[in-house]
Design a protein around this motif. Structure first.
Motif, mmCIF file in Angstrom:
data_model
loop_
_atom_site.group_PDB
_atom_site.id
_atom_site.type_symbol
_atom_site.label_atom_id
_atom_site.label_comp_id
_atom_site.label_asym_id
_atom_site.label_seq_id
_atom_site.Cartn_x
_atom_site.Cartn_y
_atom_site.Cartn_z
ATOM 1 N N ASP A 220 0.826 -1.212 0.000
ATOM 2 C CA ASP A 220 0.000 0.000 0.000
ATOM 3 C C ASP A 220 0.864 1.266 0.000
ATOM 4 O O ASP A 220 0.524 2.257 -0.652
ATOM 5 N N LEU A 221 1.973 1.224 0.745
ATOM 6 C CA LEU A 221 2.884 2.378 0.743
ATOM 7 C C LEU A 221 3.438 2.616 -0.661
ATOM 8 O O LEU A 221 3.509 3.749 -1.141
ATOM 9 N N ILE A 222 3.823 1.529 -1.307
ATOM 10 C CA ILE A 222 4.375 1.646 -2.664
ATOM 11 C C ILE A 222 3.299 2.140 -3.623
ATOM 12 O O ILE A 222 3.529 3.038 -4.436
ATOM 13 N N HIS A 223 2.112 1.570 -3.489
ATOM 14 C CA HIS A 223 1.023 1.935 -4.398
ATOM 15 C C HIS A 223 0.665 3.420 -4.244
ATOM 16 O O HIS A 223 0.429 4.118 -5.245
ATOM 17 N N PHE A 224 0.639 3.909 -2.993
ATOM 18 C CA PHE A 224 0.315 5.317 -2.740
ATOM 19 C C PHE A 224 1.307 6.226 -3.465
ATOM 20 O O PHE A 224 0.916 7.145 -4.197
ATOM 21 N N GLN A 225 2.596 5.942 -3.309
ATOM 22 C CA GLN A 225 3.600 6.819 -3.909
ATOM 23 C C GLN A 225 3.611 6.687 -5.430
ATOM 24 O O GLN A 225 3.808 7.671 -6.147
ATOM 25 N N GLN A 226 3.385 5.482 -5.931
ATOM 26 C CA GLN A 226 3.350 5.306 -7.387
ATOM 27 C C GLN A 226 2.153 6.042 -7.990
ATOM 28 O O GLN A 226 2.246 6.608 -9.080
ATOM 29 N N THR A 227 1.029 6.020 -7.279
ATOM 30 C CA THR A 227 -0.155 6.748 -7.756
ATOM 31 C C THR A 227 0.157 8.223 -7.908
ATOM 32 O O THR A 227 -0.158 8.849 -8.925
ATOM 33 N N ILE A 228 0.816 8.779 -6.883
ATOM 34 C CA ILE A 228 1.180 10.196 -6.933
ATOM 35 C C ILE A 228 2.084 10.465 -8.131
ATOM 36 O O ILE A 228 1.863 11.403 -8.913
#
Lengths: 281, 89
Positions: A220-228
Motif C-alpha cells: 500500500d505504501l508503494i502503491h500510494f507513492q506510485q499513484t502520486i
C-alpha cells in the motif's frame, strides 16, 4: 551537447536488492551501462567499453558516475534512524528532462490540481510564504517553513491536515522532501526522488521513502507513492519546452515558484546544464 | 480578487551581481513589458542595475522573481527593493 560538470556527479541506476549476476542494462546520460552483482555479491557498474565505474550502495539504490565524483554521496541521517521503514518504491520512466522531474517534485502549487483530494484540494490552493536559501556550507538548496493543507498527506493519515514541508536539493537530480509524519508529529517523514538521467529528455525516477509507519502494508505504501508519481508523469511528459529553461524569459514565475527558481539558480551556478535549455525560445 | 483594484506601487529595485552582459537590460525591459510593469533604468554598471518601477505589487514581485534567475549569462546575487512614493494616492 556536452555533459559538463554533471559528468562527475552521482546518479541512481537501480535497486540494490533487485540486482542479480546477469545485471540490468540501462543508460546514463546517453552512455550504455550494465548494473550487476559481482562474485562477492557487491554491486558493479560497467560502461559500454567494459570499464568499471565508481559504485556506491545507499538508500536502497546503486549509485554510479561516468566521471570522477569529487564528493561522497550526500547524507540522509534519517536513513540510519531506528524504527523507520525503508521503502524502495520502484522505477517510473518519464519522457522528460531529469531536471524537470526534480523541479516538478519541488512544486507545491500543483498539488490541488494534479493530486486532487490527496495532496491538495480546492479551495485550499494558496501557497503561503516560505523561506528558500542556497546553503553555502553544504552547497544545497533548502526550502523551509512550507505549509499546505492536504486531504490525505500520507497513507497513514486519517483525514485532512495542514502539512509542514521542507525541501532539499542534494544533487542535480536528487531531492529530498521532509514532511509531517502523521503518526509521530515530532518526526519528519522522508520522501526522496532520485532521478537517473537516461538522456537529456528521458529519465528513470526512483522514489524512496524512510517513514514511521508500522501499520500500512508495504504494497500500500508503494502503491500510494506510485499513484502520486503517475499523476505527475502525465503533466511532465506534456511540458513545453521539454528541457528545463534556465532563462525564465518565456515564463512568469511567482513567489510560489521560489524553490524552483532557487534550484535553477543553483544549477546555473554549477553549470549543471544537462537537460536544461539555456536561452528562452 | 475580482472587483478589488490595486494601487500601483512605485519602487526602486537594485540588482547586484555579475551583470556585465549586454543581454540583461533589454531582458529586464521585455520582462517588465510582458508583466505590464512600467520601468525606467536609472543606473547600469557591471555589478549594479537600478530600476524605477511602477505597477501592481504582485507584478513587481514577479519581476523580482524573474530577475533573480535572469538570462544565462548574468549572475544575480541580490535584489533590494524600496518604495519611492505611492502613485495610487
Amino acid at each position: 551537447m556536452t555533459v559538463g560538470p554533471m559528468f562527475d556527479e552521482w546518479y541512481p541506476v537501480g535497486i540494490f536488492g533487485q540486482l542479480d549476476a546477469a545485471g540490468r542494462k540501462t543508460m546514463l546520460m546517453g552512455e550504455p551501462i550494465v548494473v550487476a552483482r559481482d562474485d562477492n555479491g557487491d554491486a558493479k557498474v560497467t560502461d559500454g567499453t567494459g570499464r568499471s565505474l565508481p559504485v556506491c550502495v545507499r538508500y536502497g539504490h546503486v549509485w554510479t558516475s561516468l566521471g570522477d565524483p569529487k564528493k561522497k554521496l550526500f547524507a540522509i541521517p534519517e536513513a540510519d534512524q531506528p524504527g523507520r521503514r525503508f521503502v524502495d518504491v520502484g522505477v517510473v520512466r518519464v519522457r522528460c528532462s531529469p531536471l524537470r522531474a526534480v523541479e516538478n517534485f519541488l512544486d507545491i502549487a500543483h498539488f490541488p490540481f494534479v493530486h486532487t483530494d490527496i495532496l491538495g484540494a480546492e479551495p485550499h490552493t494558496e501557497v503561503q510564504a516560505y523561506k528558500v536559501e542556497i546553503r553555502e556550507d553544504v552547497d544545497e538548496v533548502w526550502a523551509t517553513q512550507v505549509e499546505f493543507y492536504q486531504p490525505q498527506a500520507a497513507k497513514s493519515a486519517s483525514g485532512g491536515i495542514t502539512t509542514q514541508y521542507m525541501y532539499r536539493v542534494a544533487g542535480p537530480t536528487s531531492t529530498v522532501l521532509y514532511k509531517t509524519c502523521p503518526p509521530r508529529p515530532s518526526e519528519w517523514d522522508v520522501i526522496t526522488l532520485f532521478v537517473q538521467p537516461l538522456a537529456e529528455d528521458l529519465c528513470d525516477v526512483w522514489p524512496w521513502m524512510a517513514l514511521f509507519d508500522d501499520d500500512t502494508p508495504m504494497t500500500d505504501l508503494i502503491h500510494f507513492q506510485q499513484t502520486i508519481f503517475l499523476q505527475d508523469r502525465s503533466i511532465l511528459e506534456n511540458q513545453v519546452p521539454r528541457l528545463l529553461p534556465l532563462d525564465p524569459g518565456m515564463e512568469m514565475p511567482t513567489r510560489a515558484d521560489l524553490t524552483s527558481v532557487a534550484y535553477r539558480r543553483w544549477l546555473k551556478r554549477h553549470n549543471f546544464t544537462y537537460g536544461a535549455q539555456l536561452v528562452a525560445q | 480578487m475580482a472587483g478589488e483594484a490595486q494601487n500601483p506601487l512605485k519602487e526602486r529595485m537594485t540588482i547586484h551581481g555579475e551583470l556585465d552582459a549586454d543581454s540583461f537590460v533589454p531582458w529586464i525591459r521585455r520582462h517588465a513589458a510582458k508583466l505590464g510593469v512600467t520601468q525606467a533604468i536609472t543606473h547600469h554598471s557591471p555589478d549594479r542595475i537600478e530600476i524605477d518601477l511602477s505597477g501592481a505589487p504582485e507584478l513587481i514581485d514577479m519581476l523580482e522573481v524573474g530577475c533573480l534567475l535572469g538570462p544565462i549569462d548574468v549572475w544575480v546575487e541580490t535584489i533590494d527593493r524600496r518604495p519611492v512614493g505611492n502613485a495610487g494616492g
